[in-house]
Design an enzyme around this catalytic site. Structure first.
Site, short mmCIF file in Angstrom:
data_model
loop_
_atom_site.label_atom_id
_atom_site.label_comp_id
_atom_site.label_asym_id
_atom_site.label_seq_id
_atom_site.Cartn_x
_atom_site.Cartn_y
_atom_site.Cartn_z
CE LYS A 7 79.59 21.58 51.76
NZ LYS A 7 79.75 21.42 53.48
CE LYS A 49 76.62 26.85 57.30
NZ LYS A 49 76.67 25.32 56.86
#
Length: 337
Positions: free
Chosen positions: A251, A154
């Site tokens: 997702k 990230k």
């Protein structure tokens, strides 16, 4: 058919930080559907970016209990179509319900879910392991804590290239970068050049979700492939992302469950785009559902259970990136007592 709703606060091993938030607890809703001596399980977690809470999901599911209890032997596709009409305003709740029903359906058929779909698991992709934003020293420490073949890193800080440069000194693993909408177009194009030299495989959602002009520029000029996440939520977004991204990260919570996710995967393949499914720090309930989609995917990010201090269920296991399935039918999940 009977429905049981349970809420949990999943505790993480470490505070988890991305470009826009940090958290140590992940609230989660588990849906159990019971019928003919079988149980099916589904999960959806809260998400502030999508204005979803456990309480709102629970409330919306409780409102449609009469519909749920009236269901008999519909296929998952038929069930999803009817449920979507009632829950189109809350796709996270629909996801938990759809996954539970699909799991239940497969168990009643006496098959593992991937078997029901006719998939071969011989060439499943490995899952990455996510390193959240932290000090460079702590990010290195997290990586060393769990040696892994693929890391998802990230980013979205002022030290992004320095972070990856330092991490690269400690592993020859594949790197994937997720900026969670944290970069500009110039940053993306410049960073891509440096990151490619550092062994990065692709960039995930570098720009804000609605910056389509920027996406077009990055798609045309980036030296690394770009995968959509926040820009690809529901089925209609797949064609929208074509020629703006090289692939999509689906997702289950965002799109409404396994049923629409399979259609999104098929549409992406038709358009020549890479397919990926990601997680939202679910327990083994949610991660086990993702596992049955693996034969259709190029990439997967299903490390949620590896980030938890304590899990609430058993099901799939992950060893060095490789997914091992449960012996049970359906998604193979059992809740811990």
């Amino acid at each position: 058919m009977k429905i049981i709703l349970r809420t949990f606060n999943l505790k993480l091993k470490h505070p988890f930080t991305i470009s826009r938030k940090s958290h140590s607890i992940q609230p989660s809703l588990i849906v159990e559907l019971q019928s003919e001596g079988h149980s099916g399980f589904g999960e959806a977690t809260s998400n502030t970016y999508y204005n979803t809470t456990v309480d709102s999901m629970k409330h919306n599911l409780e409102k449609i209990i009469p519909f749920i209890e009236s269901v008999t032997n519909e296929t998952p596709e038929e069930f999803w179509r009817k449920a979507h009409q009632l829950l189109q305003h809350d796709l996270f709740a629909l996801c938990a319900l759809d996954n539970a029903y699909t799991d239940l359906y497969a168990r009643k058929k006496g098959k593992k879910l991937y078997e029901l779909w006719g998939y071969s698991i011989d060439h499943n992709p490995k899952t990455d392991y996510t390193i959240g934003i932290d000090s460079i020293e702590k990010m290195v420490s997290k990586m060393k804590e769990l040696p892994w073949p693929i890391y998802k890193i990230k980013l979205g800080t002022k030290e992004d290239i320095a972070i990856v440069t330092e991490l690269r000194k400690h592993t020859d693993a594949i790197f994937r970068i997720d900026a969670n909408c944290g970069w500009t177009v110039p940053e993306t194009l410049t960073n891509a050049v440096a990151l490619k030299k550092l062994g990065v495989e692709f960039l995930e959602q570098p720009l804000k979700a609605d910056d389509w002009k920027g996406h077009a520029t990055v798609f045309k000029h980036s030296v690394l492939p770009i995968i959509a996440d926040e820009s690809c939520i529901v089925e209609a977004d797949v064609t929208k992302c074509h020629n703006y991204f090289h692939g999509i990260n689906i997702k289950l919570g965002k799109c409404g469950g396994l049923t629409p996710a399979r259609r999104m995967i098929a549409q992406s393949k038709k358009l020549g785009m890479k397919t990926m499914v990601g997680c939202m720090t679910e327990s083994t309930v949610g991660i086990s559902a993702i596992a049955h989609l693996l034969p259709e995917l190029d990439f997967v990010d299903m490390d949620g259970i590896l980030l938890l201090a304590d899990d609430i269920a058993t099901g799939i296991r992950i060893l060095d990136g490789v997914i091992q399935y449960s012996e049970l039918n359906g998604t193979g999940v059992t809740l811990k007592s």
